[in-house]
Design a protein around this motif. Sequence first.
Motif: not given
Length: 895
Positions: A166-173, A132-141, A31-38
């Motif tokens: 976001d897919d790059m982030r997930l690939s990194m994970v 699309v609204s930013k209320r959800d995380s990119v992964e959830t959206m 969640s932190l990487e998705a929110e603040k890691g970009q």
Amino acid sequence: MNKFVKKYSGIALLWLIAVLAAILFLPNIGSLEAEKGQTKIPANMQSQVANNMQKHWGHHISNTRQVVLVYNNGEQPITKAQQQRIDQRIRHLEKNSDHYGIKSVTSITNTPVAKKQLLSKDKSTEIVQLNVSKRDSVETMNQKLKSGGKVSGVRSYVTGADVLNDDMRLSMVDGIKKTEIIATIFILIVLIIVFRSPIVPLVSLLTVGVSFIVSLSVVMNLVKYFNFPLSNFTQVFIVVVLFGIGTDYNILLYDQFKENLANGMDRVQATVSARKLAGRTILDSGISVLIGFAALGLANFSVYRSGFAVAVGVVVLLLVLLTLNPFFMSVLGAKMYWPNKNLAEQDQNSRLWGWLSKHSVQFAVPAVIVVLAVLLPIISFGHGNLSYDSAVELSNSVPSKQGLNVVEKHFSKGTAEPSTIYIKSDHSLKNQADLMKIDQVTNQLRSRKDVATVASVTQPSGQPIKQLYLNDQLQTLTGKMNQAGQGLQQIQAGGNGQGFNADQLKAIGESAQAIGQKLQTIQATAGNQMTGDQVVAAMQQKATSMGSPLNQAQLQIIGGALQQAQASQSNVSGQLNGIASDTQNIGNNAQALGEQLKALQAQTEKAQQGLSQISGGVGQANNYLASVQGSAAGQTFFIPEQVMNSDQFKQAVNNYLSGNEKTTKIVVVLNQNPSSAKAMKTVNDIQNQVKQNLKGSDLDKATVAVNGQSALISDTQTIASGDFFRTAVIMLIGILVALIFVTRSILQPLYIEGTLLLAYFASLTVTHWISSLVLGHPMLTWNTPFFAFIMIIALGVDYSIFLMRKYQTVPGANPAERIIESSKFIGVVVLSAALILGGTFAALMPSGVLTLIQVAIAVIVGLLILVIILPILMSAAVKLTYPDPEKATEAAEGE
């Protein structure tokens, strides 16, 4: 229990508590990487200025993500049945927009004018643009849209810049998980080989593992509560650096501890001595590495600044290694090296480093020349241009990457990631002058060869609206003017063919008067005739004279007939009298009319001349308008007031003008890869071009900024390249200062940094070759040089410190002999450490992320070069810097 053991047992307990607390309070890293890691770009850069305008756009689409749904039927056109299912799915998304967070939908169904932009030429691929609204995380959206947008019988994808990142982030994970497992196994194997024991590797991994868990938790809590810099690379580099140098430091410490035990010390004495001797080297090396990574905290670029987290990890690592290791060493003693009982049996010298150092001392200048002769040509090739395409980081098996590939194949390469130009003014743009300027800018952008399509408020479909240009409007006007001219010519011709003759009217009037007089004469004559009785008496007289008088009955009949005739004649006489009177009146009026027409005739001749002049003027005006229509001026945009306020134009206003109508956007699709160097240059040129075009107009002081993938990476390149140089200089100066204190020399730190830079630049060239020939990627990613620099310089300095520290402790007065002995002894440690560090970075390769793979190759190549040239150059430098004491003495005696 020994006080020393008791003390460090308490410290071990504290570290156990720290580990448990670190695990308990570890935030959600994903969640932190998705929110603040970009990647964060400074607010004054054009992409961020434009992004801020989008955030305040209004129309319920402020602060939204741009997402693209892709529907593909292979190489075949989408069938009618498939199109119906796609349309049905789009209606489902619109109907359930609250669930999906969709704020707007642009498709060929609800925006037919954009069909050319949304449907490929071969009709096989259709795209749907979503806000699309930013209320959800990119992964959830992404997961919601994948499910909600899926159409049976048609390949469907969700893509866009945010989804790809976001897919790059997930690939990194996923890559980090693989790296941790592979690195752990590799380190275990190498340490077992080096120490011939399974205990030492486990202790080493345990201590490094403690430092990793604690430092990771500290960093992530700093991110969560204090906005500490974070990127997608933070965690992975904490892993490889801590496991890499942590194992290296442990090798140095355990080697010294083993040597102490072999020399007859008990386990506590051996621990104290090892911590003192090896610990000092570890501390010196760790501080140099710490300075290197701490320098990143001074960077402006968020990705670079996030490297400061590694510095936090190094601090924790040093604390753990120098406080937790003594507990295991003092408790286990020689058992750490089980089943090896003869601790002194191993040869502690490196033949390779001994040979290289010895010959470098013998042939110092040739040795330096050989190294430079080999490396400088390699360096001269350089690493080529850098790639800023984030999509190359992803495997083609990732759905968002597949969707992007489909779009690039069937549309322009920039369709999935268009550039948006924002123009912000201090007044409403909904007026003729500003709209005309916006349209002018739109047309000028379309004329560029590097632009595929352009859409704006005046051209929402991506094509000019003919009815809103003067040439079309003038065509209608000139048609009306032609009709008016023809009408004037007809009136003029009619006037010329029917001139008035007043003399004829006078003659008619005289004739009418004569007729009236004659009728009056006839009437008067008829009035003098005999009455009926007189006629009867005359007839009786005539008949009597003839001897046949009329009887009474005959007289009555004749008298009655004569009375009727007389009555009829009286009526005719009255009528004739009326006709005569009317005829005289006609004559009088005709004569009067003749006089009037005679006066009017003069005026008519003047009117005819006026009509002729008007007709000529209309013809000239029509010719002028026709010439304007065919000229460049005919291309001028002009929107009538009623059209500007019409329902038809309202949709364009909502799409391309902000809620307060003070900001407009122009969407540009490039005909090249939006992440290429050409695209970066194009968006910068476009921004400058738009600014120039607005000069001298009401929008002269408007703010112009470009958003989109091309603008973002252009800003990334600008800030990254400038920050790289500044950060590298700070880092080199910091390490230089640290080396001066460690070596107690000024020249040696310069030699060390020169050696490190040679290894770095050569490794980049070799990495470029390997990437091109083996990986199939002809360019290094934009952040590979920076991360490779940080790792090779910050980690490579360790081996230099290992060598020079040993050089300082070797007894003797001859520097050449000391450097040779130091190289022999420390070579084993350095080669083992380099092998482990290289293997740790090699564990990044299965991640599938191109940057990590290239950085791993660069570090491995750099370390390989370093372990070869370090004993050569440092030995030669010592030989050239410090004269042989014996020769110096002989020279002095000779004098």
